[in-house]
Design a protein around this motif. Sequence first.
Motif, short mmCIF file in Angstrom:
data_model
loop_
_atom_site.label_atom_id
_atom_site.label_comp_id
_atom_site.label_asym_id
_atom_site.label_seq_id
_atom_site.Cartn_x
_atom_site.Cartn_y
_atom_site.Cartn_z
N ASP A 34 -11.13 29.60 36.57
CA ASP A 34 -10.16 28.51 36.62
C ASP A 34 -9.62 28.42 38.04
OD1 ASP A 34 -8.43 30.69 36.86
OD2 ASP A 34 -7.76 30.59 34.79
N GLY A 35 -8.76 27.42 38.27
CA GLY A 35 -8.17 27.29 39.60
C GLY A 35 -9.11 26.63 40.59
N LEU A 36 -8.96 27.00 41.84
CA LEU A 36 -9.66 26.38 42.96
C LEU A 36 -11.00 27.05 43.23
CD1 LEU A 36 -9.55 24.51 45.58
CD2 LEU A 36 -8.52 26.49 46.71
N ASP A 179 -0.01 30.37 46.52
CA ASP A 179 0.19 31.26 47.67
C ASP A 179 -1.06 31.39 48.55
OD1 ASP A 179 2.82 31.82 46.92
OD2 ASP A 179 2.20 33.46 45.60
N SER A 180 -2.15 30.71 48.17
CA SER A 180 -3.40 30.81 48.93
C SER A 180 -3.50 29.69 49.95
CB SER A 180 -4.61 30.75 47.98
OG SER A 180 -4.59 31.83 47.07
N ARG A 181 -3.86 30.04 51.18
CA ARG A 181 -3.99 29.04 52.23
C ARG A 181 -5.37 29.14 52.88
NH1 ARG A 181 -0.08 28.14 56.66
NH2 ARG A 181 -0.53 25.94 56.24
N PHE A 182 -5.99 27.98 53.07
CA PHE A 182 -7.33 27.88 53.63
C PHE A 182 -7.27 26.99 54.87
CE2 PHE A 182 -7.73 28.79 49.21
CZ PHE A 182 -8.92 29.47 49.01
N LEU A 183 -8.15 27.29 55.84
CA LEU A 183 -8.26 26.47 57.04
C LEU A 183 -9.73 26.24 57.35
CD1 LEU A 183 -6.91 25.06 59.51
CD2 LEU A 183 -7.12 27.26 60.70
N ASP A 205 -5.20 32.68 54.54
CA ASP A 205 -5.96 33.74 53.87
C ASP A 205 -7.45 33.65 54.17
OD1 ASP A 205 -3.77 34.92 52.03
OD2 ASP A 205 -3.65 32.77 51.67
N PHE A 206 -7.95 32.40 54.25
CA PHE A 206 -9.40 32.18 54.42
C PHE A 206 -9.60 31.12 55.49
CE2 PHE A 206 -13.44 30.15 53.57
CZ PHE A 206 -14.29 31.20 53.23
N VAL A 207 -10.46 31.40 56.47
CA VAL A 207 -10.71 30.47 57.57
C VAL A 207 -12.20 30.23 57.73
CG1 VAL A 207 -10.48 30.06 60.05
CG2 VAL A 207 -8.60 31.13 58.79
N LYS A 208 -12.58 28.96 57.74
CA LYS A 208 -13.94 28.58 58.17
C LYS A 208 -13.87 28.52 59.68
CE LYS A 208 -15.91 25.46 59.63
NZ LYS A 208 -16.69 25.17 60.91
N SER A 268 -9.78 30.93 43.72
CA SER A 268 -8.36 31.24 43.84
C SER A 268 -7.62 30.74 42.61
CB SER A 268 -7.78 30.59 45.10
OG SER A 268 -6.37 30.75 45.14
N ASP A 269 -6.72 31.57 42.10
CA ASP A 269 -5.85 31.16 40.99
C ASP A 269 -4.47 30.75 41.49
OD1 ASP A 269 -4.73 33.58 41.69
OD2 ASP A 269 -5.14 34.57 39.78
N GLY A 270 -4.33 30.67 42.80
CA GLY A 270 -3.05 30.32 43.40
C GLY A 270 -2.23 31.53 43.81
N ASP A 271 -2.56 32.68 43.24
CA ASP A 271 -1.87 33.92 43.60
C ASP A 271 -2.73 34.78 44.52
OD1 ASP A 271 0.46 33.40 42.06
OD2 ASP A 271 -0.61 34.02 40.25
N SER A 272 -4.01 34.85 44.20
CA SER A 272 -4.94 35.66 44.98
C SER A 272 -6.28 34.94 45.04
CB SER A 272 -5.10 37.05 44.36
OG SER A 272 -5.61 36.94 43.04
N LEU A 273 -7.16 35.44 45.89
CA LEU A 273 -8.47 34.83 45.96
C LEU A 273 -9.55 35.89 46.00
CD1 LEU A 273 -9.53 35.00 49.19
CD2 LEU A 273 -7.85 33.21 49.45
#
Length: 278
Positions: A34-36, A179-183, A205-208, A268-273
């Motif tokens: 589920d989630g992202l 709480d998860s942020r991607f770039l 948290d995660f960067v391309k 990601s479930d919004g809390d962790s990935l």
Amino acid sequence: MRRSLRSGLFCLFTVCFLVLFASCRQTVLPVCEDGLTVTVLDIGKADCILLELDGQAIMIDTGLSETSGEMLRLLDQKSISDLDALIISHFDKDHLGGAAALLQNISVSTVYQPDYAEDSKTYLAYLLALSQTEITPVETTENITFSFADAEITIYAPQEESYENENNYSLMVSLTYGDSRFLFAGDAKSKRLQEFLREEAGTFDFVKMPHHGSFNSSSAAFIQSVSPTYAVITNSATEGAEPELLEELQDFGTETYLTSEGTVVVCSDGDSLQVLQP
């Protein structure tokens, strides 16, 4: 008779080998419960990234024209026939190349692109596809923020009207989900990275990583500022990331994935990935 038999057996062996090879190439990708879901496609030194959340889908870049089939197969496997948005970071062929095929086969609600033009066959094919599908792209001259299901997307626009290096026209895209942020940094070079760091002081948290793992005078400052726990580099087996960048990421403690080793899927479930690479 023997020659005919040998020939027949050789043909049978060849067919079996090709079938086996094809089945090996069609890797079954992990499915997030589920989630992202973020999928960074293994298509060589090129960018094609799919974002999925609660029945919505956005694509960032479309790879090369010759890998458009792999992009469309990914969408077909996921039963995606329409995209809420297509974001073209810039007009290099390894980011724009599959756009014409995508627009001709998939319904796209909104297209975002930087505000410049390029003299290339790939760009002209893209313009023709836009015209045929009657889509007027949003030329991004200032930052744009919009909702993506329960997440938020921000597109960071280039701050100058023209650049000597066209990679600096790259749109940079952030995604915040809980709480998860991607770039996703396109092909941003030193000047564009400096611009971004002046307006965005947050961590991700995660960067391309930008420009397929190239290293420049702003790379170390960029890594220190965005502080990625995980990073992905879109590269090929023959065109790898620069050792200086890999060393910088390792020294910072970032867990780094290369698409030359396979497609990367992030859940990601919004809390962790969780980062998966089948």
